[in-house]
Design a protein around this motif. Structure first.
Motif, short mmCIF file in Angstrom:
data_model
loop_
_atom_site.label_atom_id
_atom_site.label_comp_id
_atom_site.label_asym_id
_atom_site.label_seq_id
_atom_site.Cartn_x
_atom_site.Cartn_y
_atom_site.Cartn_z
N LEU A 199 1.03 -1.24 0.11
CA LEU A 199 0.04 0.15 0.18
C LEU A 199 0.60 1.57 0.05
N TYR A 200 0.41 2.37 -0.60
CA TYR A 200 1.36 3.94 -0.59
C TYR A 200 0.96 4.12 0.44
N LEU A 201 2.07 4.85 1.40
CA LEU A 201 2.03 5.67 1.87
C LEU A 201 1.91 7.03 2.42
N HIS A 202 1.41 7.70 1.21
CA HIS A 202 1.90 9.05 0.47
C HIS A 202 0.45 9.53 0.27
N SER A 203 0.70 10.60 0.23
CA SER A 203 -0.29 11.33 0.00
C SER A 203 -1.50 11.32 -1.57
N VAL A 204 -2.20 11.11 -2.25
CA VAL A 204 -2.61 10.62 -3.82
C VAL A 204 -3.62 12.04 -3.90
N GLU A 205 -3.03 12.93 -3.49
CA GLU A 205 -3.87 14.30 -4.00
C GLU A 205 -2.59 14.48 -5.15
N GLY A 206 -3.67 15.20 -5.81
CA GLY A 206 -2.47 15.64 -7.75
C GLY A 206 -3.18 14.72 -8.30
N LEU A 207 -2.68 12.72 -8.12
CA LEU A 207 -2.82 11.85 -9.02
C LEU A 207 -4.00 11.78 -10.01
N THR A 208 -3.53 10.78 -10.71
CA THR A 208 -4.62 10.62 -10.86
C THR A 208 -5.78 9.10 -10.93
N ARG A 209 -6.44 9.22 -10.73
CA ARG A 209 -7.12 7.92 -10.28
C ARG A 209 -7.49 6.84 -10.96
N ILE A 210 -7.57 5.56 -11.21
CA ILE A 210 -7.41 4.71 -12.76
C ILE A 210 -8.98 4.53 -11.89
N ASP A 211 -9.45 4.79 -12.67
CA ASP A 211 -11.20 4.66 -12.14
C ASP A 211 -11.59 2.90 -12.07
N SER A 212 -11.25 2.53 -13.68
CA SER A 212 -11.50 1.04 -13.85
C SER A 212 -10.81 -0.16 -12.02
N GLY A 213 -9.50 1.16 -11.98
CA GLY A 213 -8.62 -0.50 -10.75
C GLY A 213 -7.84 -1.08 -11.95
N ASP A 214 -7.47 -1.32 -13.31
CA ASP A 214 -7.10 -1.94 -14.14
C ASP A 214 -5.55 -1.34 -14.19
N TRP A 215 -4.41 -1.30 -13.78
CA TRP A 215 -3.41 -0.78 -14.26
C TRP A 215 -3.02 -1.29 -15.50
N VAL A 216 -3.50 -2.58 -15.95
CA VAL A 216 -2.97 -2.98 -17.17
C VAL A 216 -3.69 -2.25 -18.97
N HIS A 217 -4.61 -2.38 -18.40
CA HIS A 217 -5.71 -1.54 -19.45
C HIS A 217 -6.14 0.51 -19.02
N ARG A 218 -5.58 0.54 -18.51
CA ARG A 218 -5.10 2.38 -17.46
C ARG A 218 -5.47 2.96 -18.76
N LYS A 219 -4.54 2.94 -20.20
CA LYS A 219 -4.76 4.28 -21.03
C LYS A 219 -6.57 4.35 -21.52
N HIS A 220 -7.45 3.15 -21.82
CA HIS A 220 -8.60 2.97 -21.44
C HIS A 220 -9.47 3.77 -21.14
N ASP A 221 -8.99 4.43 -19.78
CA ASP A 221 -9.62 5.22 -18.72
C ASP A 221 -10.29 6.73 -19.45
N GLU A 222 -8.70 6.86 -20.04
CA GLU A 222 -8.78 8.05 -21.03
C GLU A 222 -9.63 8.38 -22.01
#
Length: 115
Positions: free
Chosen positions: A92-115
């Protein structure tokens, strides 16, 4: 022991070579987490979403290598989670995710399809 991976360690991804000596157990979509894009790899935090993962059986030497890989950045902590394959370690990530892009699909492999 088992590990659950969700990003660059998944099959076909840039760091999948770290899992060469691990036994693939299967895929799993875990609830209660959110996935964010850090560029070359993702961050996962507890949250309202679901993320796509892979579960592997590993030995202590693989876990030690992954701990070293993750601890080099000092960005992650390991937590035990439940999967259909038994309990597994997840980073699990330890830092703030403020300002980062959330991958709404939850799928890293297909993340480009979220855009």
């Amino acid at each position: 022991m088992r590990i659950i991976v969700y990003g660059s360690l998944r099959r076909g991804q840039g760091n999948s070579h770290w899992m060469t000596n691990a036994q693939w157990l299967g895929e799993y979509r875990i609830a209660g987490y959110e996935l964010y894009d850090l560029g070359h790899y993702p961050a996962v935090i507890k949250g309202e979403g679901e993320i796509d993962c892979e579960v592997y059986r590993i030995d202590s030497s693989i876990l030690a290598e992954l701990d070293e890989l993750k601890n080099d950045t000092r960005d992650y902590k390991r937590e035990l989670v439940q999967t259909p394959y038994g309990s597994a370690w997840m980073y699990l990530y330890l830092h703030s995710v403020e300002g980062l892009t959330r991958i709404d699909s939850g799928d890293w492999v297909h993340r480009k399809h979220d855009e």
